[in-house]
Design an enzyme around this catalytic site. Structure first.
Site, PDB file in Angstrom:
ATOM      1  N   ARG A   4      91.196  57.720  11.222  1.00  0.00           N
ATOM      2  CA  ARG A   4      91.963  58.307  12.711  1.00  0.00           C
ATOM      3  C   ARG A   4      93.161  59.340  12.448  1.00  0.00           C
ATOM      4  O   ARG A   4      93.467  59.857  13.272  1.00  0.00           O
ATOM      5  CB  ARG A   4      92.550  57.051  13.267  1.00  0.00           C
ATOM      6  CG  ARG A   4      93.095  57.200  14.870  1.00  0.00           C
ATOM      7  CD  ARG A   4      93.434  55.791  15.238  1.00  0.00           C
ATOM      8  NE  ARG A   4      94.036  55.922  16.652  1.00  0.00           N
ATOM      9  CZ  ARG A   4      95.051  55.502  17.016  1.00  0.00           C
ATOM     10  NH1 ARG A   4      95.758  54.768  16.166  1.00  0.00           N
ATOM     11  NH2 ARG A   4      95.514  55.586  18.388  1.00  0.00           N
ATOM     12  N   HIS A  47      93.720  62.765  14.359  1.00  0.00           N
ATOM     13  CA  HIS A  47      94.828  62.939  15.331  1.00  0.00           C
ATOM     14  C   HIS A  47      95.640  64.291  14.609  1.00  0.00           C
ATOM     15  O   HIS A  47      96.297  64.941  15.615  1.00  0.00           O
ATOM     16  CB  HIS A  47      95.700  61.833  15.413  1.00  0.00           C
ATOM     17  CG  HIS A  47      95.124  60.863  16.385  1.00  0.00           C
ATOM     18  ND1 HIS A  47      95.970  60.416  17.272  1.00  0.00           N
ATOM     19  CD2 HIS A  47      93.815  60.361  16.537  1.00  0.00           C
ATOM     20  CE1 HIS A  47      95.374  59.500  18.018  1.00  0.00           C
ATOM     21  NE2 HIS A  47      94.119  59.424  17.538  1.00  0.00           N
ATOM     22  N   ASN A  64      99.869  58.272  19.745  1.00  0.00           N
ATOM     23  CA  ASN A  64     100.084  58.150  18.199  1.00  0.00           C
ATOM     24  C   ASN A  64     100.833  57.025  17.876  1.00  0.00           C
ATOM     25  O   ASN A  64     101.035  56.814  16.823  1.00  0.00           O
ATOM     26  CB  ASN A  64     100.523  59.454  17.591  1.00  0.00           C
ATOM     27  CG  ASN A  64      99.740  60.708  17.617  1.00  0.00           C
ATOM     28  OD1 ASN A  64      98.365  60.356  17.585  1.00  0.00           O
ATOM     29  ND2 ASN A  64     100.274  61.894  17.581  1.00  0.00           N
ATOM     30  N   HIS A  97      84.144  55.862  15.472  1.00  0.00           N
ATOM     31  CA  HIS A  97      84.281  54.336  16.242  1.00  0.00           C
ATOM     32  C   HIS A  97      83.568  53.502  15.996  1.00  0.00           C
ATOM     33  O   HIS A  97      83.687  52.412  16.367  1.00  0.00           O
ATOM     34  CB  HIS A  97      84.588  54.620  17.654  1.00  0.00           C
ATOM     35  CG  HIS A  97      85.805  55.300  18.412  1.00  0.00           C
ATOM     36  ND1 HIS A  97      85.906  55.381  19.629  1.00  0.00           N
ATOM     37  CD2 HIS A  97      86.923  55.785  17.682  1.00  0.00           C
ATOM     38  CE1 HIS A  97      87.114  55.932  19.756  1.00  0.00           C
ATOM     39  NE2 HIS A  97      87.916  56.152  18.545  1.00  0.00           N
ATOM     40  N   ASP A 125      83.154  48.503  17.668  1.00  0.00           N
ATOM     41  CA  ASP A 125      81.719  48.102  17.519  1.00  0.00           C
ATOM     42  C   ASP A 125      81.703  46.587  17.248  1.00  0.00           C
ATOM     43  O   ASP A 125      82.214  46.151  16.221  1.00  0.00           O
ATOM     44  CB  ASP A 125      81.138  48.850  16.217  1.00  0.00           C
ATOM     45  CG  ASP A 125      79.845  48.324  15.529  1.00  0.00           C
ATOM     46  OD1 ASP A 125      79.052  47.627  16.484  1.00  0.00           O
ATOM     47  OD2 ASP A 125      79.719  48.626  14.288  1.00  0.00           O
TER      48      ASP A 125
END
Length: 328
Positions: free
Chosen positions: A65, A69, A97, A196, A247
């Site tokens: 991640r 970002h 963030n 994800h 998930d």
């Protein structure tokens, strides 16, 4: 006179080091093997720290991640790692963030590389390699990562940062437009969204979806929504108790189950389910859900493509000695 001489003898080498580390993005060119002569063990060092500090635990999704970002805001320049100063805001303080973690792992990798080959490997390249190794440690694909990125000397302000990161409630058109502005097409966007398949989201990011809005009430599995509502109150903060996996099938394995979740209308965020909502990427979601190898190949290609997003030409960059602050 002696004092002046001593100061001069210190300033000259420091200035030379600064010049050696400072760059502009005009000359940046990424390629595999960039450090073959200057730091040949760079990937081994990164992989070693990642295996020892991260393994297949929760920190691996966090590092993946971090790379996303970073690249979405002014390119892959490690600006997301910079702390605030009296003269500059930090991207870390922007609302999207606020929950970022993994900074200490990046610092540990950087420290090991400074011991191995001082003032050579950029924090931006550390982040790129760490994100790749995170995917591999979670059982996902690996790929050859082009290197040679430089570190920005300045972070974006909080407003700019927020504007240039996807929102958990973006629709498909908004997602395609945001990715497109970075040179990433709908296929790249669909594959990259598969990140994800690991990680978790806070209650406030999926609350609108599970409590229903005009955009989502007919596109969510009712039993899935009910289960998530038990973890996430309609108002207020639920803290860590409200965290839910993106998930629900294999939350700590990098695989294609995320796409099967979408087909079952069990995407956690509105922006997840937007990929399978009767729009132009439904067929890709179905393909990735049926063929994990196809997803892995496209994800790896898209990660390289995203990793090639550089800062704007002319912006001052360098190889930072410490990832949280600019040199000198």
């Amino acid at each position: 006179m002696v004092a002046t001489s001593r100061i001069s003898s210190w300033v000259a080498p420091a200035l030379l080091l600064f010049v050696a580390l400072a760059h502009t993005t005009d000359a940046d060119h990424l390629y595999v093997g960039y450090y073959a002569k200057s730091c040949p063990n760079v990937e081994r060092v990164v992989s070693s720290v990642m295996a020892n500090r991260v393994g297949s635990g929760r920190m691996a999704p966090a590092l993946l991640r971090l790379f996303f970002h970073d690249c979405f805001v002014n390119g892959c320049d490690a600006s997301v790692l910079l702390d605030a100063t009296p003269f500059s805001e930090s991207e870390k303080d922007a609302e999207p963030n606020a929950s970022l973690t993994g900074f200490t792992v990046i610092d540990e990798i950087k420290a090991a590389l400074e011991h191995e080959c001082p003032a050579t490997v950029s924090c931006a390249d550390v982040l790129a390699l760490a994100s790749r190794d995170a995917v591999t440690l979670l059982g996902g694909p690996t790929w050859n990562m082009p290197l040679g990125r430089k570190d920005s000397r300045f972070a974006a302000d909080k407003e700019f940062t927020t504007k240039h990161l996807p929102s958990p409630n973006d629709n498909l058109g908004e997602l395609i437009e945001m990715f497109g502005e970075l040179g990433l097409d709908a296929r790249d966007m669909t594959a990259l969204s598969g990140a994800h398949t690991v990680g978790m989201a806070n209650c406030e990011h999926y609350r609108k979806r599970v409590y229903g809005t005009s955009d989502t009430e007919y596109n969510i599995d009712p039993s899935f929504a009910e289960a998530r509502r038990k973890m996430c109150p309609p108002q207020g903060s639920s803290g860590d108790a409200g965290k839910a996996p993106f998930d629900i099938q294999t939350p700590r394995k990098f695989d294609n189950a995320y796409y099967r979740d979408l087909i079952a209308h069990q995407g956690l965020l509105n922006s997840d389910q937007a990929l399978y909502s009767g729009g132009g990427v439904d067929s890709l979601v179905e393909r990735y859900g049926a063929d994990g190898d196809a997803f892995g190949r496209d994800f790896a290609k898209a990660m390289v493509k995203m990793g090639n997003i550089l800062p704007l030409k002319g912006l001052p960059t360098e190889v930072r000695l410490h990832c949280s602050k600019a040199n000198y």
